[in-house]
Design a protein around this motif. Sequence first.
Motif: not given
Length: 132
Positions: A1-25
Amino acid sequence: MPGIDECLLEAMKLPGARGAAVVDWTSGLALGTVGDSPGGDHEAAAAETAELARMAAEYQSFAPADGSDWSEDDTPVDDLIVSNRDSYHVLKFVRTTFDSSVFLHLWLGRTEGNLALARIRLSEMARQLVLG
């Protein structure tokens, strides 16, 4: 089960990804960021997207027709998509064991990105994300 950093790195592998964040709303704070940020400031982007997420999550106008809320087994809002001339912003709410006030924000280039794929992958990431 991935943590925040791993999740964000995975998101950046998506085609066209410019940036990603995990945010507390509730606080508007970025819990983690990667890549570029809209406007060049990750903290400002986190605060601004948190306002949008808060509005969608708390206003009854955006709740499901059955009236479910945050006390149910799922979030009342799955995701938000904001599109402009050159990009998409996808905010995916994350269900957590504590207060469920977290979302994933993916900034995706419009011409090189795949919005459908991004939504599917963000849903998978949100289910697997381990916070804490």
